[in-house]
Design a protein around this motif. Structure first.
Motif, short mmCIF file in Angstrom:
data_model
loop_
_atom_site.label_atom_id
_atom_site.label_comp_id
_atom_site.label_asym_id
_atom_site.label_seq_id
_atom_site.Cartn_x
_atom_site.Cartn_y
_atom_site.Cartn_z
N VAL A 34 52.66 66.10 38.23
CA VAL A 34 52.43 64.79 38.69
C VAL A 34 51.21 64.55 39.56
CG1 VAL A 34 53.46 62.70 39.77
CG2 VAL A 34 54.87 64.19 38.42
N LYS A 35 50.90 65.63 40.37
CA LYS A 35 49.89 65.49 41.64
C LYS A 35 48.57 65.66 40.55
CE LYS A 35 52.29 66.96 45.71
NZ LYS A 35 52.26 68.36 46.64
N HIS A 36 48.74 66.57 39.69
CA HIS A 36 47.45 66.75 38.81
C HIS A 36 47.23 65.41 38.18
CE1 HIS A 36 44.75 68.72 35.91
NE2 HIS A 36 45.50 68.20 34.84
N TYR A 37 48.11 64.81 37.42
CA TYR A 37 47.74 63.84 36.49
C TYR A 37 47.28 62.56 37.54
CZ TYR A 37 49.55 65.01 32.08
OH TYR A 37 49.84 65.69 30.96
N MET A 38 47.98 62.47 38.76
CA MET A 38 47.47 61.41 39.82
C MET A 38 45.97 61.51 40.07
SD MET A 38 48.81 58.83 40.55
CE MET A 38 47.86 57.45 41.51
N THR A 39 45.52 62.75 40.19
CA THR A 39 44.12 62.90 40.63
C THR A 39 43.21 62.57 39.69
OG1 THR A 39 44.84 65.03 41.69
CG2 THR A 39 42.44 64.81 41.09
N ILE A 40 43.69 62.90 38.30
CA ILE A 40 42.84 62.23 37.08
C ILE A 40 42.85 60.64 37.11
CG2 ILE A 40 42.69 62.06 34.56
CD1 ILE A 40 43.93 65.15 34.61
N VAL A 41 43.99 60.08 37.43
CA VAL A 41 44.10 58.75 37.34
C VAL A 41 43.20 58.13 38.45
CG1 VAL A 41 45.90 56.84 37.72
CG2 VAL A 41 46.64 58.64 36.47
N LEU A 42 43.35 58.53 39.55
CA LEU A 42 42.53 58.20 40.69
C LEU A 42 40.97 58.14 40.45
CD1 LEU A 42 44.36 59.65 43.72
CD2 LEU A 42 44.46 57.32 43.34
N SER A 43 40.57 59.12 39.88
CA SER A 43 39.14 59.35 39.30
C SER A 43 38.81 58.42 38.27
CB SER A 43 39.08 60.69 38.79
OG SER A 43 37.70 60.70 38.43
N LYS A 44 39.61 58.00 37.25
CA LYS A 44 39.43 57.24 36.33
C LYS A 44 39.15 55.62 36.82
CE LYS A 44 41.06 59.43 31.91
NZ LYS A 44 41.70 59.55 30.91
N LEU A 45 40.35 55.48 37.67
CA LEU A 45 40.25 54.11 38.23
C LEU A 45 39.36 53.95 39.31
CD1 LEU A 45 44.03 53.28 38.53
CD2 LEU A 45 42.58 52.91 36.49
N GLN A 46 38.85 55.02 39.96
CA GLN A 46 37.81 54.93 40.84
C GLN A 46 38.47 54.40 42.08
OE1 GLN A 46 34.13 52.85 39.88
NE2 GLN A 46 33.58 54.64 38.54
N ALA A 47 39.72 54.85 42.33
CA ALA A 47 40.56 54.33 43.60
C ALA A 47 40.54 55.46 44.65
CB ALA A 47 42.14 54.13 42.82
N ARG A 48 40.82 54.94 45.83
CA ARG A 48 40.61 56.09 46.86
C ARG A 48 41.92 56.58 47.32
NH1 ARG A 48 37.74 51.59 50.60
NH2 ARG A 48 39.07 50.47 49.48
N ASN A 49 43.04 55.85 47.00
CA ASN A 49 44.46 56.41 47.02
C ASN A 49 45.55 55.77 46.23
OD1 ASN A 49 45.05 53.86 48.17
ND2 ASN A 49 43.63 54.34 50.09
N ARG A 50 46.71 56.29 46.54
CA ARG A 50 47.83 55.88 45.86
C ARG A 50 48.09 54.14 45.82
NH1 ARG A 50 51.65 59.90 44.12
NH2 ARG A 50 53.45 58.31 44.46
N VAL A 51 47.89 53.81 46.85
CA VAL A 51 48.16 52.28 47.14
C VAL A 51 46.94 51.61 46.41
CG1 VAL A 51 48.09 50.40 49.00
CG2 VAL A 51 49.07 52.60 49.48
N GLU A 52 45.94 51.93 46.44
CA GLU A 52 44.76 51.35 45.76
C GLU A 52 44.95 51.20 44.06
OE1 GLU A 52 39.91 51.61 45.47
OE2 GLU A 52 40.89 51.24 47.52
N ALA A 53 45.43 52.21 43.80
CA ALA A 53 45.70 52.71 42.31
C ALA A 53 47.11 51.72 42.17
CB ALA A 53 46.03 53.95 41.88
#
Length: 212
Positions: free
Chosen positions: A182-201
């Motif tokens: 999950v952490k691995h996927y979340m890193t990819i998601v943050l990168s794609k969305l150009q979000a700084r953290n989970r809250v922003e995502a």
């Protein structure tokens, strides 16, 4: 050297008159005629013309024929001959690979001039229709694709869990995958969305999907 043309139009009387008008000066040779999209595709394959001149509304669709001929590369150029002045039809024709969009109201001399220029590699759309097409293209640009649209199905599942306020451990349990995955996927998601953290995502997800 004459310009070689194949012609597809489902109105025989108009088609016959058109052949005469095109060939009148001896600068063009109509290699074959047909009345449907399939006819046009077959004629292009058989004759490999300089121009495939297609009726927009013939059986099987002139747009479909233009696309198939363009993809196969069986004509050097594709031009539509139609009564439609709809900007969306012009745009669809150009997207299908046509380089010419000619209205049936033109004179024989004008048509021959246009075809000569198309055979030389020029594009042709009447000024009024070109303006319509530009407006349509500009309006389409306003509906831009968002980064969230590029997430994979699994990445969407992870993000939906985050947006619901779940921890990585809870998301992993729901999806039957490990927490580190999950952490691995979340890193990819943050990168794609150009979000700084989970809250922003999560906020991005709620804005995009909250309307659904």
């Amino acid at each position: 050297m004459t310009i070689r043309i194949i012609l597809a139009d489902d109105h025989p009387i108009f088609r016959d008159g058109l052949v005469h008008s095109i060939e009148e000066t001896g600068a063009f040779t109509v290699m074959g005629v047909g009345g449907s999209a399939d006819d046009a595709v077959n004629l292009a394959e058989q004759h490999r013309p300089d121009i495939a001149l297609l009726d927009l509304s013939m059986p099987g669709s002139g747009i479909t024929a233009a696309s198939r001929i363009s993809q196969a590369g069986t004509a050097k150029a594709v031009a539509m001959l139609t009564v439609s002045e709809d900007g969306e039809d012009v745009t669809a024709a150009m997207q299908a690979g046509a380089t010419g969009y000619v209205l049936k109201g033109v004179s024989a001399a004008e048509l021959r001039d246009i075809l000569t220029r198309i055979a030389a590699g020029e594009a042709h759309v009447s000024p009024g229709l070109a303006a319509q097409m530009l407006r349509i293209m500009q309006s389409e640009k306003t509906v831009e694709r968002q980064p969230i649209d590029d997430l994979t199905k699994r990445e969407e599942e992870i993000l939906k869990g985050v947006a619901a306020g779940k921890s990585n451990k809870e998301i992993g349990r729901d999806l039957n995958i490990q927490e580190k995955t999950v952490k691995h996927y979340m890193t990819i998601v943050l990168s794609k969305l150009q979000a700084r953290n989970r809250v922003e995502a999560a906020l991005i997800a709620q804005k995009a999907w909250g309307k659904k």
